[in-house]
Design an enzyme around this catalytic site. Structure first.
Site: not given
Ligand code: OAD
Length: 253
Positions: A33-34, A100, A124, A135, A159, A197, A222, A239
């Protein structure tokens, strides 16, 4: 080294919990996502709220189909990190996976490994399913996504109720029972491993804190730093597909 310490703590632990985010599925080709090229650089987060779904289900669904194509459009499979966690579940060294992610890959890896003793909580929801807002019926998403792509916007249940992707949208509460169970598991854990995450949105931001009793070990795997690193016991900035198989093989020694 750090991983050996983690393995030693896991061997001693009664309850071991893994908490995962988009980073664990990145090596499978599912975008995060980020960060660079993250989903929220290409899509406006504000269009995927629960409020928008209620106000404008037609527009929401049109945008949602595009988001799903971008996230889940290409074929993808569990990678070595999902497999290592499923394997640890199978070996009895991992009690629960809290995720998540809505991609269903932990479930696929567990099915392939024949793991059934590990608790899997999809905090999620699961983007492969849809749920009727009237329903409450849950059903396989694919035929519904196809109907929507053919112009049935928003897609509806037999429904007459409007279908919603069976995921938690921004501005929507996490199901009470699920989040309560996740908090309990975090509190009970002797080892809590946060994997892939950014740990910036709730409940990701607070679960590691619940886990961090003086006796417990909090580990982070991470690529980038997280707000929890400074208070974690072990931080692996590598990784997921390198760390988790190595951790599993240390545990097998
Ligand atoms: P993010 O996209 O915020 O974070 C992913 C993390 O994974 C980043 O800090 C990267 O550095 C790390 N990363 C990426 N590739 C990697 C790899 N190969 N090995 C190790 N680390 C790696 O994703 P989430 O924390 O899951 O919510 O985001 C949380 C929530 O925000 C999601 O579930 C979603 C989003 O908006 C909803 O949609 C409600």
């Amino acid at each position: 080294d750090d991983l050996e310490r983690l393995a030693a703590d896991i061997r001693r632990a009664d309850t071991v919990v893994a908490f995962t985010g988009a980073g664990i599925s990145a090596p499978s080709g599912v975008p995060t996502f980020r960060g660079d090229d993250g989903v929220w650089e290409h899509f406006d987060e504000g269009q995927f709220t629960y409020g928008r779904f209620q106000r404008d289900p037609e527009g929401f669904w049109a945008d949602r189909l595009e988001l799903q194509r971008a996230m889940f459009g290409d074929e993808f499979e569990p990678n070595a990190a999902h497999e290592a966690l499923a394997g640890m579940g199978h070996d009895g060294t991992l009690d629960a996976i809290l995720t998540q992610n809505t991609d269903g890959l932990h479930g696929d890896a567990a099915d392939a490994t024949g793991t059934d003793g590990t608790t899997l909580l999809e905090l999620h929801g699961n983007a492969r399913r849809v749920r009727c807002t009237d329903c409450g019926r849950r059903t396989d998403g694919d035929p519904v996504f196809e109907r929507a792509a053919d112009g049935e916007l928003p897609p509806t249940c037999e429904c007459g109720g409007v279908y919603k992707p069976d995921v938690v949208l921004f501005g929507e509460q996490l199901p009470g029972a699920v989040i309560q169970r996740a908090r309990e598991l975090a509190r009970e854990s002797d080892v809590f491993l946060a994997i892939g995450s950014s740990l910036v949105v709730e409940p990701a931001a607070s679960l590691p804190r619940l886990a961090a009793s003086p006796e417990a070990t909090v580990g982070i795997v991470n690529l980038e730093s997280t707000p929890v690193d400074s208070t974690a016991d072990v931080v692996c900035r590598e990784d997921v597909t390198a760390v988790l198989p190595r951790l599993r093989s240390l545990l097998e020694e």
